[in-house]
Write a protein that holds these residues in place. Sequence first.
Motif, PDB file in Angstrom:
ATOM      1  N   ASP A 166       0.846  -1.193   0.000  1.00 57.65           N
ATOM      2  CA  ASP A 166       0.000   0.000   0.000  1.00 57.65           C
ATOM      3  C   ASP A 166       0.887   1.251   0.000  1.00 57.65           C
ATOM      4  O   ASP A 166       1.782   1.400   0.836  1.00 57.65           O
ATOM      5  N   LEU A 167       0.644   2.151  -0.945  1.00 54.52           N
ATOM      6  CA  LEU A 167       1.450   3.369  -1.042  1.00 54.52           C
ATOM      7  C   LEU A 167       1.304   4.251   0.187  1.00 54.52           C
ATOM      8  O   LEU A 167       2.249   4.941   0.574  1.00 54.52           O
ATOM      9  N   HIS A 168       0.146   4.217   0.830  1.00 56.23           N
ATOM     10  CA  HIS A 168      -0.034   4.996   2.058  1.00 56.23           C
ATOM     11  C   HIS A 168       0.877   4.450   3.159  1.00 56.23           C
ATOM     12  O   HIS A 168       1.449   5.216   3.933  1.00 56.23           O
ATOM     13  N   ALA A 169       0.999   3.144   3.221  1.00 52.71           N
ATOM     14  CA  ALA A 169       1.872   2.532   4.227  1.00 52.71           C
ATOM     15  C   ALA A 169       3.333   2.882   3.958  1.00 52.71           C
ATOM     16  O   ALA A 169       4.094   3.179   4.878  1.00 52.71           O
ATOM     17  N   ARG A 170       3.729   2.879   2.698  1.00 50.45           N
ATOM     18  CA  ARG A 170       5.117   3.238   2.358  1.00 50.45           C
ATOM     19  C   ARG A 170       5.398   4.691   2.688  1.00 50.45           C
ATOM     20  O   ARG A 170       6.470   5.034   3.173  1.00 50.45           O
ATOM     21  N   ASN A 171       4.422   5.544   2.422  1.00 48.22           N
ATOM     22  CA  ASN A 171       4.574   6.959   2.749  1.00 48.22           C
ATOM     23  C   ASN A 171       4.664   7.154   4.261  1.00 48.22           C
ATOM     24  O   ASN A 171       5.474   7.932   4.750  1.00 48.22           O
ATOM     25  N   ALA A 172       3.829   6.445   4.992  1.00 45.85           N
ATOM     26  CA  ALA A 172       3.846   6.556   6.452  1.00 45.85           C
ATOM     27  C   ALA A 172       5.137   5.991   7.041  1.00 45.85           C
ATOM     28  O   ALA A 172       5.649   6.502   8.033  1.00 45.85           O
ATOM     29  N   LEU A 173       5.665   4.953   6.419  1.00 43.50           N
ATOM     30  CA  LEU A 173       6.871   4.306   6.943  1.00 43.50           C
ATOM     31  C   LEU A 173       8.031   5.280   7.087  1.00 43.50           C
ATOM     32  O   LEU A 173       8.734   5.258   8.094  1.00 43.50           O
ATOM     33  N   VAL A 174       8.229   6.137   6.113  1.00 40.44           N
ATOM     34  CA  VAL A 174       9.378   7.038   6.167  1.00 40.44           C
ATOM     35  C   VAL A 174       9.202   8.162   7.185  1.00 40.44           C
ATOM     36  O   VAL A 174      10.150   8.893   7.450  1.00 40.44           O
ATOM     37  N   ARG A 175       8.032   8.273   7.789  1.00 36.56           N
ATOM     38  CA  ARG A 175       7.774   9.318   8.777  1.00 36.56           C
ATOM     39  C   ARG A 175       7.747   8.813  10.215  1.00 36.56           C
ATOM     40  O   ARG A 175       7.587   9.611  11.129  1.00 36.56           O
ATOM     41  N   ILE A 176       7.903   7.516  10.429  1.00 33.80           N
ATOM     42  CA  ILE A 176       7.842   6.985  11.792  1.00 33.80           C
ATOM     43  C   ILE A 176       9.247   6.885  12.384  1.00 33.80           C
ATOM     44  O   ILE A 176      10.232   6.823  11.643  1.00 33.80           O
ATOM     45  N   PRO A 177       9.359   6.845  13.715  1.00 31.45           N
ATOM     46  CA  PRO A 177      10.673   6.836  14.357  1.00 31.45           C
ATOM     47  C   PRO A 177      11.593   5.672  13.963  1.00 31.45           C
ATOM     48  O   PRO A 177      12.782   5.868  13.811  1.00 31.45           O
ATOM     49  N   GLY A 178      11.097   4.486  13.760  1.00 29.69           N
ATOM     50  CA  GLY A 178      11.952   3.344  13.447  1.00 29.69           C
ATOM     51  C   GLY A 178      12.224   3.145  11.972  1.00 29.69           C
ATOM     52  O   GLY A 178      12.748   2.108  11.560  1.00 29.69           O
ATOM     53  N   ALA A 237      14.648   0.623   7.116  1.00 25.72           N
ATOM     54  CA  ALA A 237      15.204   0.938   5.800  1.00 25.72           C
ATOM     55  C   ALA A 237      16.577   0.300   5.620  1.00 25.72           C
ATOM     56  O   ALA A 237      16.874  -0.259   4.558  1.00 25.72           O
ATOM     57  N   ALA A 238      17.408   0.362   6.646  1.00 22.35           N
ATOM     58  CA  ALA A 238      18.745  -0.237   6.571  1.00 22.35           C
ATOM     59  C   ALA A 238      18.654  -1.746   6.404  1.00 22.35           C
ATOM     60  O   ALA A 238      19.395  -2.343   5.608  1.00 22.35           O
ATOM     61  N   GLU A 239      17.741  -2.380   7.138  1.00 23.24           N
ATOM     62  CA  GLU A 239      17.563  -3.829   7.014  1.00 23.24           C
ATOM     63  C   GLU A 239      17.002  -4.196   5.645  1.00 23.24           C
ATOM     64  O   GLU A 239      17.368  -5.218   5.069  1.00 23.24           O
ATOM     65  N   PHE A 240      16.116  -3.371   5.109  1.00 20.92           N
ATOM     66  CA  PHE A 240      15.541  -3.605   3.783  1.00 20.92           C
ATOM     67  C   PHE A 240      16.645  -3.584   2.723  1.00 20.92           C
ATOM     68  O   PHE A 240      16.764  -4.497   1.909  1.00 20.92           O
ATOM     69  N   VAL A 241      17.465  -2.543   2.742  1.00 21.88           N
ATOM     70  CA  VAL A 241      18.520  -2.388   1.745  1.00 21.88           C
ATOM     71  C   VAL A 241      19.547  -3.511   1.851  1.00 21.88           C
ATOM     72  O   VAL A 241      20.024  -4.018   0.838  1.00 21.88           O
ATOM     73  N   ALA A 242      19.871  -3.920   3.071  1.00 23.44           N
ATOM     74  CA  ALA A 242      20.895  -4.948   3.274  1.00 23.44           C
ATOM     75  C   ALA A 242      20.338  -6.371   3.266  1.00 23.44           C
ATOM     76  O   ALA A 242      21.084  -7.322   3.485  1.00 23.44           O
ATOM     77  N   SER A 243      19.059  -6.528   2.984  1.00 22.01           N
ATOM     78  CA  SER A 243      18.439  -7.854   3.043  1.00 22.01           C
ATOM     79  C   SER A 243      18.962  -8.776   1.941  1.00 22.01           C
ATOM     80  O   SER A 243      19.359  -8.312   0.866  1.00 22.01           O
ATOM     81  N   PRO A 244      18.951 -10.073   2.189  1.00 20.43           N
ATOM     82  CA  PRO A 244      19.402 -11.027   1.166  1.00 20.43           C
ATOM     83  C   PRO A 244      18.663 -10.931  -0.178  1.00 20.43           C
ATOM     84  O   PRO A 244      19.313 -11.048  -1.217  1.00 20.43           O
ATOM     85  N   PRO A 245      17.345 -10.682  -0.206  1.00 20.49           N
ATOM     86  CA  PRO A 245      16.701 -10.567  -1.527  1.00 20.49           C
ATOM     87  C   PRO A 245      17.238  -9.397  -2.361  1.00 20.49           C
ATOM     88  O   PRO A 245      17.386  -9.516  -3.573  1.00 20.49           O
ATOM     89  N   ILE A 246      17.546  -8.280  -1.712  1.00 16.37           N
ATOM     90  CA  ILE A 246      18.079  -7.122  -2.435  1.00 16.37           C
ATOM     91  C   ILE A 246      19.493  -7.422  -2.918  1.00 16.37           C
ATOM     92  O   ILE A 246      19.843  -7.166  -4.074  1.00 16.37           O
ATOM     93  N   ALA A 247      20.311  -7.983  -2.035  1.00 16.80           N
ATOM     94  CA  ALA A 247      21.683  -8.329  -2.429  1.00 16.80           C
ATOM     95  C   ALA A 247      21.664  -9.322  -3.591  1.00 16.80           C
ATOM     96  O   ALA A 247      22.430  -9.178  -4.554  1.00 16.80           O
ATOM     97  N   ALA A 248      20.782 -10.312  -3.532  1.00 17.86           N
ATOM     98  CA  ALA A 248      20.700 -11.309  -4.602  1.00 17.86           C
ATOM     99  C   ALA A 248      20.251 -10.670  -5.913  1.00 17.86           C
ATOM    100  O   ALA A 248      20.760 -11.016  -6.986  1.00 17.86           O
ATOM    101  N   TYR A 249      19.316  -9.738  -5.843  1.00 17.82           N
ATOM    102  CA  TYR A 249      18.834  -9.078  -7.056  1.00 17.82           C
ATOM    103  C   TYR A 249      19.980  -8.357  -7.773  1.00 17.82           C
ATOM    104  O   TYR A 249      20.082  -8.408  -8.993  1.00 17.82           O
ATOM    105  N   PHE A 250      20.841  -7.687  -7.009  1.00 17.47           N
ATOM    106  CA  PHE A 250      21.939  -6.951  -7.619  1.00 17.47           C
ATOM    107  C   PHE A 250      23.186  -7.815  -7.844  1.00 17.47           C
ATOM    108  O   PHE A 250      24.096  -7.402  -8.548  1.00 17.47           O
TER     109      PHE A 250
END
Length: 154
Positions: free
Chosen positions: A79-91, A96-109
């Motif tokens: 949901d785009l609303h959830a993604r928008n809200a995600l970047v505004r919350i304290p955690g 975001a760091a875990e998302f970028v460093a996750s195995p699926p992202i590393a495997a994709y690149f």
Amino acid sequence: MRRRRTPSAISEEEQIARYAYVLGNVPASVADRAYAAAFTRLSAGQRQEIVDDLRSQLPVAPQEPASEDPVEFAVLMRDLHARNALVRIPGAATLAAEFVASPPIAAYFTVGAGSVTMDQQPPWIHDLAGHDTAPIDGGRMHHRRGADSGEWYA
């Protein structure tokens, strides 16, 4: 021999920017797996805090109670609303760091379709994928002896 850059502290804003960049450059199926993997890597307290903060930020809160299931979290993040809200919350920076460093992202690149575009990716993506960013020729103009090496004119 590969030389890795030494890790440096990354600001929360940079973590969010990297998250946004990766999210905009991976298919939805990879993003789903990355959200689930990132959510799994957080502590139970962090997961609950993120879900609670997201629910409070969404214009229409989900009908079901907040879940700590990584797959359900990945579905929520479609949901785009959830993604928008995600970047505004304290955690957000932690997730975001875990998302970028996750195995699926590393495997994709590393071995996925993203590996084809490695030359156009920023250096931190190269680091993530373990891709050597040094120039191929090491500064030499020519790799073989030939007309431009001056050896033909002896």
